[in-house]
Write a protein that holds these residues in place. Structure first.
Motif, PDB file in Angstrom:
ATOM      1  N   UNK A 182     -13.405  11.814  -8.960  1.00 49.80           N
ATOM      2  CA  UNK A 182     -11.980  11.762  -9.331  1.00 49.80           C
ATOM      3  C   UNK A 182     -11.389  10.391  -9.034  1.00 49.80           C
ATOM      4  N   UNK A 183     -11.773   9.788  -7.891  1.00 49.08           N
ATOM      5  CA  UNK A 183     -11.243   8.475  -7.529  1.00 49.08           C
ATOM      6  C   UNK A 183     -11.664   7.437  -8.558  1.00 49.08           C
ATOM      7  N   UNK A 184     -12.942   7.480  -8.957  1.00 48.23           N
ATOM      8  CA  UNK A 184     -13.435   6.525  -9.959  1.00 48.23           C
ATOM      9  C   UNK A 184     -12.728   6.738 -11.300  1.00 48.23           C
ATOM     10  N   UNK A 185     -12.508   8.010 -11.684  1.00 49.86           N
ATOM     11  CA  UNK A 185     -11.801   8.307 -12.929  1.00 49.86           C
ATOM     12  C   UNK A 185     -10.376   7.754 -12.886  1.00 49.86           C
ATOM     13  N   UNK A 186      -9.695   7.910 -11.744  1.00 48.16           N
ATOM     14  CA  UNK A 186      -8.323   7.403 -11.601  1.00 48.16           C
ATOM     15  C   UNK A 186      -8.287   5.900 -11.792  1.00 48.16           C
ATOM     16  N   UNK A 187      -9.269   5.195 -11.184  1.00 46.06           N
ATOM     17  CA  UNK A 187      -9.290   3.730 -11.279  1.00 46.06           C
ATOM     18  C   UNK A 187      -9.619   3.298 -12.695  1.00 46.06           C
ATOM     19  N   UNK A 188     -10.495   4.072 -13.354  1.00 51.36           N
ATOM     20  CA  UNK A 188     -10.865   3.698 -14.723  1.00 51.36           C
ATOM     21  C   UNK A 188      -9.692   3.833 -15.673  1.00 51.36           C
ATOM     22  N   UNK A 189      -8.831   4.825 -15.429  1.00 56.90           N
ATOM     23  CA  UNK A 189      -7.638   4.990 -16.282  1.00 56.90           C
ATOM     24  C   UNK A 189      -6.647   3.870 -15.995  1.00 56.90           C
ATOM     25  N   UNK A 190      -6.379   3.651 -14.711  1.00 58.98           N
ATOM     26  CA  UNK A 190      -5.439   2.589 -14.315  1.00 58.98           C
ATOM     27  C   UNK A 190      -5.718   2.214 -12.871  1.00 58.98           C
ATOM     28  N   UNK A 191      -6.241   1.036 -12.633  1.00 62.17           N
ATOM     29  CA  UNK A 191      -6.474   0.618 -11.246  1.00 62.17           C
ATOM     30  C   UNK A 191      -5.146   0.622 -10.473  1.00 62.17           C
ATOM     31  N   UNK A 192      -5.178   1.175  -9.284  1.00 66.46           N
ATOM     32  CA  UNK A 192      -3.933   1.291  -8.505  1.00 66.46           C
ATOM     33  C   UNK A 192      -4.262   1.386  -7.025  1.00 66.46           C
ATOM     34  N   UNK A 193      -3.220   1.236  -6.222  1.00 62.06           N
ATOM     35  CA  UNK A 193      -3.368   1.347  -4.764  1.00 62.06           C
ATOM     36  C   UNK A 193      -3.868   2.734  -4.384  1.00 62.06           C
ATOM     37  N   UNK A 194      -3.245   3.781  -4.956  1.00 59.89           N
ATOM     38  CA  UNK A 194      -3.610   5.139  -4.592  1.00 59.89           C
ATOM     39  C   UNK A 194      -5.028   5.466  -5.036  1.00 59.89           C
ATOM     40  N   UNK A 195      -5.449   4.859  -6.168  1.00 58.11           N
ATOM     41  CA  UNK A 195      -6.797   5.106  -6.669  1.00 58.11           C
ATOM     42  C   UNK A 195      -7.852   4.549  -5.734  1.00 58.11           C
ATOM     43  N   UNK A 196      -7.663   3.311  -5.279  1.00 59.66           N
ATOM     44  CA  UNK A 196      -8.657   2.701  -4.406  1.00 59.66           C
ATOM     45  C   UNK A 196      -8.642   3.325  -3.008  1.00 59.66           C
ATOM     46  N   UNK A 197      -7.473   3.779  -2.564  1.00 58.94           N
ATOM     47  CA  UNK A 197      -7.429   4.484  -1.279  1.00 58.94           C
ATOM     48  C   UNK A 197      -8.267   5.758  -1.365  1.00 58.94           C
ATOM     49  N   UNK A 198      -8.083   6.516  -2.454  1.00 61.74           N
ATOM     50  CA  UNK A 198      -8.852   7.759  -2.609  1.00 61.74           C
ATOM     51  C   UNK A 198     -10.349   7.456  -2.683  1.00 61.74           C
ATOM     52  N   UNK A 199     -10.711   6.317  -3.291  1.00 66.94           N
ATOM     53  CA  UNK A 199     -12.137   5.951  -3.381  1.00 66.94           C
ATOM     54  C   UNK A 199     -12.688   5.598  -2.002  1.00 66.94           C
ATOM     55  N   UNK A 200     -11.907   4.821  -1.214  1.00 69.38           N
ATOM     56  CA  UNK A 200     -12.356   4.442   0.117  1.00 69.38           C
ATOM     57  C   UNK A 200     -12.586   5.649   1.004  1.00 69.38           C
ATOM     58  N   UNK A 201     -11.674   6.636   0.925  1.00 65.23           N
ATOM     59  CA  UNK A 201     -11.812   7.842   1.746  1.00 65.23           C
ATOM     60  C   UNK A 201     -13.036   8.644   1.304  1.00 65.23           C
ATOM     61  N   UNK A 202     -13.196   8.755   0.008  1.00 64.10           N
ATOM     62  CA  UNK A 202     -14.342   9.524  -0.510  1.00 64.10           C
ATOM     63  C   UNK A 202     -15.666   8.868  -0.132  1.00 64.10           C
ATOM     64  N   UNK A 203     -15.761   7.542  -0.212  1.00 65.19           N
ATOM     65  CA  UNK A 203     -16.985   6.833   0.157  1.00 65.19           C
ATOM     66  C   UNK A 203     -17.304   6.991   1.641  1.00 65.19           C
TER      67      UNK A 203
END
Length: 1229
Positions: free
Chosen positions: A354-375
């Motif tokens: 989901x985090x990667x999908x969010x960033x692919x649609x529109x890179x954003x602060x909330x998207x990368x935060x969700x990716x960092x937590x998931x990783x």
């Protein structure tokens, strides 16, 4: 942190109007919406398709509309004051346009049952319309200003009207205004009721763009204003559930508020000012419009999902976000939020997708935060670091956002077991970013410490666990009442942290870890800190936990079993009790109280523990708390006297003396009736209150013996006789307190009782010069002097009483009004007791009415007070004196406690009176130095002539009858007669002036003593010894001297009987008296007498007996009054009290400190030749002496011939002893 979610893109836009949209309403069927615009149209919309179904026109711009609750009626109002009503289904006009108001209509609302439409206008009126007839119901409601908004309450029983100035609440049926208040500083713009009708919300204009909440019962504001908007708020709406509030403002924002905490949780950004807002019927959408000429629809899914996350309902949150994604597959925000939810559910792989999908649609602060937590959750730490680094590029360099991002990074790393890196990052954040939210770092550190502590506790590493929990507590980032759960809500959403119970969890686990680690004292302290710091709700949880009542839920949350709770309570309870005993024994009362309290809180309480804690509280003077414990002891063990004993002590300390005495009596009865002999024996050490009362009564009579008969009570302003004085004491706290405190025979000490009684009856007396308007007895009898009209002497009396009261004295006495002068008995007793009263007063206040404020030194000496007769006695008698000026300020601003100890004041008085300061300070009444004392009084004056003598009674320590009208010569004569008769001191006969009618040897006036007696230089011891040696050359002289000595030694002292003076003296017959004249105006008489040198009597006035017009045939003698004590060099016993004397002893008076130069009698006697007292006498008789000239009367008595000069005579030849042998006692009239 926990900033509102900012939404800039609406779900849909409804475009059709050509000008600003001013009103919007949704129909109950959820299918349609109606809008009103300044373009003079109403549009009816299909909510599903967004298509305009119908349009309807007004003659003017449409500002407001309303839809009835059943959806059957639409009402709209325009700027011309016209109202149009449409059918809800067909949108057909139901009636002709109604000219409702003369100015713009700014609000419409249907009553809930749809039977009435209310309209409000800028014409200041609100009108009610019948929806059947469309006729106006009754008279309009006239408001104080233009009407901006009207809203019916959900019940329809109240109608709220917002005007420019006020909010007014009406009963629409009776038109009665039930409340009116100024909600905002200016311009009340909009209103909204909560669905339950308990709250009314109001909004304000540009000067006060806030939302305020009001209680619908009291109409008082609830909480603080809701702030956030910066411009005029046009509309507010409440969602159907009553949990959310929306507001539309000219600042281009619609704000979404949470009603429970009045916080903004989201903002919706319009491109132009927002003018209207409403919720969809299901509450899932917000519809708002304004100057952008359209309606924007905003979805609330993310907010709803956020609330579900806060509540821990992750499945619901995931479902809502999934629905949102299904609705809009390109909503990057929803993907990021669902990633957070999945990470919390430990589904990190899907969270990463989901985090990667969010960033692919529109890179954003909330998207990368969700990716960092998931990783981090998947263990890809390096990738997580990179994601967080990239996230920082989307912070727009906002320091607060960067700080929060780094906190999230630290938490995520910690969760991935990167503890060292996480802690280092947090430490750097705390110390390196002083302008950021330091508390956030502390909260995170505390939470992480609790996690480490919990792991150590589960692994039985108790010391390590205790250190972690203690460190968490010491971060001081939160308290039991902390709002960190709301402040750091984002942490709860992202990681599921239970911040609400963080404080409680840290403390309880710390207590358990310390207990298991064997650190019992530290465990107790931790527990006490937890209880002390808890609010009432948290404390209840603490008590449940410590008593093992928290159940499975609490135990699972804290990771240990209920059995351990019981162990903690039992062990700590025992420890508290034991250590409390030790602290009490060591007088560490606070510690003892804390320990006993902990034992009680741990449910280890018994009557013994409560008794011990009560004793500790008594020692700390915590009376009311000690009383509660004492009553608890009685409740738990009513047969024990201990509870009553403690109750007595606590009540006594709290000054509830009557109750204390009753408790003490009950204790005595418990002791008397005890079944145990050992307890009954304890009764012997206690004393009954009745015995104490009797002892106090005896002390009262002794104390009041030297106190004025009547006294002014400074507390009540009443004049009290003896009975009233005693009654005042017996009803006073002092009396009851002492009676309550005297419980044992050892307490019943005379000195202690005397001190209590003396302290209460301390009396302050006034010394002053009488004025013409003095307050008399009849002026104040049975009156409160404080309430009397303040004129003349009343003002003086009131001021005196105030000074006494302010100084802490209950009793005051003033001679003008505290003596019944009509009672001869009382007057007699008062005059004879005056000196004793002043001497025994605690303080004498001298009021100098003729000394103005801020006077300089010297004013006291010039005061009339310093020349009065009575004030002389009052000053000498008083031990403690304060001088007050005319305005009742202290003389010379001398604030010492006793002006008799003031060097400056005493020097002034010494210079003014000629009396030595030591004599003034340490004066002792009696007969000694009578001549000197009379000289001190010689220049004093009194208004009543007899008072010049009466005012000296106390100085000479005599008690004589008082007889006003006898005249001053007889009054003075009686006093002098008593002095001579009692003491044998004849120095009082040494005066110049006119003879008294009372006796010719006494003066007619006290001023005759003003001239000091004639004194000659005394012979040195060498001179005396030389003279003795010369006399010894003649053996005959020595024998005759011995005979003379014996005769003089046998003479009795001078005495009075019936005004006749029997005066022992050496007599010299006068052989010749002749008149001679000098150059001056003085008259001189040359007198010859046997055995004396011729002498010259010089006077200013002729002596009557020697006048030429009255040739004398009388016999005259010159006599030397015999004073055996002085001439025989005997000790002066003039002032030694007689045996059986019932007056005060000399010990009652001060003794002046001895001077180093004073020679003691023993030292003087060592220097004289004690073997030749006869010759020493003869030498002394040869010295000049003051002689009396006596004239023989027909009855062989004598009268003294008065002179205004001393008559000084001298023996011609001391060796001619026979000239001295005419020794006799002469009777003088």
């Amino acid at each position: 942190m926990s900033r509102p979610i900012q939404i800039t893109t609406p779900l849909r836009e409804f475009k059709s109007h050509e000008e600003a949209v001013r009103a919007v309403a949704v129909f109950p069927d959820q299918r349609r919406m109606v809008t009103a615009s300044e373009d003079m149209t109403l549009h009816l919309w299909d909510l599903k398709t967004g298509v305009v179904l119908k349009k309807r026109w007004h003659h003017n711009g449409v500002g407001r509309l309303a839809v009835s609750r059943d959806g059957q009626l639409i009402a709209s109002g325009d700027e011309g004051g016209e109202v149009m009503v449409w059918h809800g289904e067909t949108s057909e006009l139901l009636t002709q346009p109604i000219n409702a108001h003369s100015e713009s209509i700014f609000s419409l609302d249907f009553i809930p049952d749809g039977t009435v439409l209310a309209t409000g206008s800028w014409d200041g009126m609100t009108k009610l319309w019948d929806t059947e007839t469309w006729q106006q119901q009754g008279d309009p409601i006239r408001c104080d200003n233009a009407v901006n908004c009207i809203r019916y309450s959900p019940s329809g029983q109240l109608l709220a009207i917002a005007t420019r100035n006020n909010v007014e609440i009406y009963n629409p049926s009776s038109r009665e205004c039930v409340a009116s208040f100024k909600a905002h500083t200016s311009w009340n713009s909009s209103l909204a009721w909560t669905p339950d009708g308990t709250r009314l919300l109001t909004s304000g204009g540009n000067a006060d763009p806030t939302v305020r909440e009001w209680d619908a019962l009291s109409w008082q504001q609830v909480g603080i204003p809701w702030t956030g908007h910066t411009s005029y708020i046009h509309a507010i709406a409440v969602n159907p559930a009553g949990t959310l509030v929306a507001s539309a403002s000219d600042d281009n924002y619609v704000r979404l508020w949470r009603l429970s905490d009045r916080r903004t949780i989201a903002t919706f950004n319009h491109k132009s000012p927002a003018a209207c807002v409403t919720f969809s019927i299901d509450g899932k959408h917000i519809l708002s419009g304004g100057c952008d000429n359209m309606i924007s629809e905003w979805i609330l899914t993310i907010m709803t999902a956020r609330i579900a996350c806060l509540d821990g309902d992750l499945s619901t949150a995931e479902k809502l976000l999934t629905q949102d994604i299904n609705t809009d597959a390109y909503n990057h925000t929803s993907y990021a939020h669902r990633s957070f939810v999945l990470s919390r559910q430990h589904d990190c792989d899907h969270a990463l997708q989901d985090a990667i999908r969010s960033i692919s649609i529109q890179p954003s602060l909330i998207g990368y935060i969700s990716k960092g937590i998931a990783l981090c959750g998947t263990g890809h730490i390096q990738g997580a670091r990179a994601a967080f680094d990239i996230a920082s590029t989307y912070t727009h360099q906002d320091s607060e956002t960067i700080h929060f991002l780094l906190l999230i990074k630290a938490i995520a790393l910690f969760s991935a077991d990167q503890h060292e890196e996480a802690n280092l990052l947090l430490k750097e954040l705390t110390t390196g970013c002083p302008n950021t939210d330091t508390r956030a770092c502390l909260v995170v550190q505390a939470y992480l410490r609790v996690q480490l502590g919990t792991k150590a506790l589960n692994d039985t590493r108790y010391n390590e666990a205790a250190d972690h929990f203690t460190a968490a507590i010491n971060f001081d980032a939160f308290s039991s009442k902390s709002d960190i759960h709301e402040i750091y809500e984002d942490l709860v959403v992202l990681f599921g942290w239970n911040l609400k119970s963080l404080w409680l969890t840290a403390h309880q686990k710390c207590c358990h870890a310390l207990l298991r680690a064997g650190k019992l004292q530290d465990a107790v302290k931790s527990y006490q800190h937890m209880m002390f710091s808890s609010d009432k709700y948290t404390k209840a949880d603490c008590l449940d936990w410590s008593n093992g009542k928290s159940g499975v839920l609490m135990s699972r949350r804290l990771h240990f079993s209920p059995a351990l709770h019981s162990a903690f309570t039992e062990e700590c309870g025992t420890l508290c009790s034991t250590n409390g005993d030790a602290a009490l024994a060591a007088s560490k009362y606070d510690k003892a109280i804390d320990l006993y309290s902990a034992a009680i809180d741990l449910d280890s309480a018994s009557d013994v523990i409560f008794a011990k804690r009560s004793k500790a509280k008594l020692s700390r003077m915590l009376w009311e708390d000690a009383l509660l414990d004492a009553l608890k002891v009685i409740e738990l063990n009513s047969s024990s006297p201990i509870g009553y004993q403690l109750t007595h002590a606590a009540l006594h300390g709290a000054q509830r003396y009557d109750e204390a005495i009753e408790a003490f009596k009950i204790m005595l009865s418990k002791l008397d009736n005890s079944s145990e002999a050992e307890i009954r024996d304890l009764r012997q050490q206690y004393v009954c209150p009745s015995e104490v009362e009797e002892a106090i009564q005896r002390a009262i009579w002794i104390e009041l013996e030297y106190t004025p008969l009547r006294l002014l009570n400074t507390s009540t302003g009443l004049l009290c006789d003896r009975a009233a004085q005693i009654n005042a004491f017996k009803t006073s706290p002092e009396y009851k307190g002492f009676l309550s405190s005297t419980t044992k025979h050892s307490d019943l000490r005379t000195e202690c009782i005397k001190d209590v009684v003396a302290t209460y009856f301390r009396c302050i007396l006034l010394s002053h010069r009488w004025d013409e308007t003095e307050a008399l007895l009849h002026d104040i009898q049975d009156k409160d002097v404080r309430e009397l009209n303040g004129l003349g002497g009343i003002v003086k009396l009131q001021s005196f009483c105030k000074v006494a009261r302010d100084a802490g004295y209950y009793w005051a006495w003033m001679d003008t009004c505290c003596i019944d002068k009509k009672s001869n008995t009382e007057l007699q007793e008062s005059i004879n007791s005056m000196f004793i009263w002043y001497h025994h007063s605690a303080l004498t206040i001298v009021y100098l009415s003729d000394v103005p404020p801020s006077s300089k030194s010297g004013a006291l000496a010039k005061s009339e007070w310093n020349r009065r007769g009575w004030t002389f006695q009052e000053f000498l008698a008083s031990k403690v004196i304060l001088f007050y000026q005319k305005d009742w300020s202290l003389y010379l601003n001398d604030r010492s406690s006793n002006h008799k100890e003031s060097p400056a004041i005493m020097k002034e008085l010494t210079d003014a009176t000629g009396i030595d300061a030591r004599a003034l300070t340490y004066f002792c009444p009696g007969m000694s130095d009578a001549r000197q004392r009379l000289q001190w009084a010689s220049m004093r004056v009194t208004t009543r002539q007899e008072d010049i003598a009466y005012s000296l009674f106390g100085i000479f320590k005599v008690r004589l009858p008082v007889d006003y009208g006898e005249n001053k010569e007889f009054a003075l004569g009686r006093l002098l007669q008593d002095i001579v008769a009692q003491s044998g001191d004849i120095t009082a006969l040494n005066w110049v002036g006119q003879s008294s009618e009372f006796n010719s040897c006494l003066p007619a006036d006290i001023s005759s003593y003003n001239t000091p007696p004639h004194t000659l230089p005394s012979l040195s011891e060498d001179q005396i010894q030389t003279a003795i040696s010369s006399l010894r050359k003649n053996p005959v002289v020595e024998g005759l001297a011995s005979t003379l000595y014996d005769r003089l030694d046998d003479t009795s002292a001078a005495r009075f009987a019936n005004r006749r003076l029997h005066l022992p003296c050496i007599t010299f017959r006068v052989t010749d008296i002749s008149l001679s004249y000098g150059l001056s105006q003085e008259t001189r008489y040359e007198v010859k007498a046997d055995g004396l040198h011729d002498l010259l009597i010089t006077t200013q006035e002729p002596i009557v007996q020697f006048s030429r017009t009255r040739p004398t045939q009388q016999t005259f003698v010159l006599v030397r009054p015999w004073d055996r004590y002085h001439l025989l060099e005997l000790p002066d016993v003039a002032n030694v009290p007689e045996v059986g004397d019932d007056t005060e002893s000399e010990e009652d008076y001060w003794t002046p400190p001895s001077s180093p130069s004073d020679e003691s009698p023993s030292r003087s006697l060592e220097m004289v030749d004690l073997a030749s007292p006869e010759l020493r006498l003869l030498v002394r008789l040869g010295r000049p002496f003051s002689a009396f000239l006596l004239a023989r009367q027909r009855g062989r008595e004598y009268k003294r011939v008065a002179s205004d000069r001393d008559i000084i005579a001298q023996v011609k030849d001391v060796a001619s002893v026979r000239d001295l042998m005419d020794i006799r006692t002469i009777e003088i009239l």
